[in-house]
Design a protein around this motif. Structure first.
Motif, PDB file in Angstrom:
ATOM      1  N   HIS A  83       0.996  -0.864   0.197  1.00  0.00           N
ATOM      2  CA  HIS A  83      -0.286   0.423   0.058  1.00  0.00           C
ATOM      3  C   HIS A  83       1.255   1.340  -0.575  1.00  0.00           C
ATOM      4  O   HIS A  83      -0.249   2.733  -0.225  1.00  0.00           O
ATOM      5  N   CYS A 134      -8.861  -4.501   2.262  1.00  0.00           N
ATOM      6  CA  CYS A 134      -7.320  -4.299   0.906  1.00  0.00           C
ATOM      7  C   CYS A 134      -7.892  -2.437   1.080  1.00  0.00           C
ATOM      8  O   CYS A 134      -8.898  -2.087   0.838  1.00  0.00           O
ATOM      9  N   GLN A 135      -7.635  -1.969   0.805  1.00  0.00           N
ATOM     10  CA  GLN A 135      -7.118  -0.714   0.464  1.00  0.00           C
ATOM     11  C   GLN A 135      -7.691  -0.242  -1.412  1.00  0.00           C
ATOM     12  O   GLN A 135      -7.882   1.220  -1.654  1.00  0.00           O
ATOM     13  N   THR A 191      -2.403  -3.311  -0.253  1.00  0.00           N
ATOM     14  CA  THR A 191      -2.762  -3.786   1.355  1.00  0.00           C
ATOM     15  C   THR A 191      -1.218  -3.674   1.643  1.00  0.00           C
ATOM     16  O   THR A 191      -0.546  -3.097   1.021  1.00  0.00           O
ATOM     17  N   LYS A 192      -1.190  -3.591   2.980  1.00  0.00           N
ATOM     18  CA  LYS A 192      -0.285  -3.339   3.590  1.00  0.00           C
ATOM     19  C   LYS A 192       0.276  -4.989   3.670  1.00  0.00           C
ATOM     20  O   LYS A 192      -0.507  -6.303   3.951  1.00  0.00           O
TER      21      LYS A 192
END
Length: 160
Positions: free
Chosen positions: A42, A71-72, A94-95
């Protein structure tokens, strides 16, 4: 006897097919058949490129230890091998803590015959139409930062 290292590979990436080679960014990728989907960190700098389209998603990624990560978003990027071959792929934003910029998941890897040669330090991905070859990396450095992603003039306004 030491534990074998993960097959991190050096590759290039750009936001769209129409972008020039000036938009290519070095990345460290990890081919991972244990990951169902392809993921991008991310905080990777390609996501701040104004040509990079980020679509919303409501997916939650769950790992083997049952940890959940929201999820971003989702994006489509062009993945380029050092030998100049490329493919377009969708990646969830995602991180990550895998020590890389991009995880190539099973959804991508199942299309290829994979050859991991630890003596030549290469990973080869083959189909009848495409041959991509990547050098395996040692002592990797990945390009995601530990800060908040900011897309100038588009998504945030900072007040000081």
């Amino acid at each position: 006897m030491s534990r074998p290292t993960l097959p991190y590979v050096k590759a290039l990436m750009k936001p769209t097919v129409t972008c020039s080679n000036f938009d290519l960014i070095d990345i460290i990728a990890l081919p991972d058949l244990g990951s169902t989907l392809t993921l991008i960190d991310h905080n990777h700098r390609i996501l701040s490129n104004d040509k990079c389209v980020i679509r919303p998603t409501d997916l939650i990624v769950r790992s083997f230890n049952d940890a959940a990560t929201v999820c971003q978003g989702e994006t489509t990027i062009v993945f380029v091998s050092p030998n100049g071959k490329s493919m377009t792929l969708n990646a969830l934003i995602t991180k990550m803590s895998a020590g890389c910029d991009l995880i190539l998941g099973y959804n991508i890897m199942k299309q290829f015959k994979l050859t991991l040669d630890r003596e030549k330090l290469t990973l080869e991905m083959k189909t009848p139409e495409v041959f991509m070859s990547f050098p395996l990396m040692k002592n990797t450095t990945y390009h995601a930062t530990n800060s908040i992603l900011l897309r100038p003039y588009t998504q945030v306004e900072i007040e000081t």
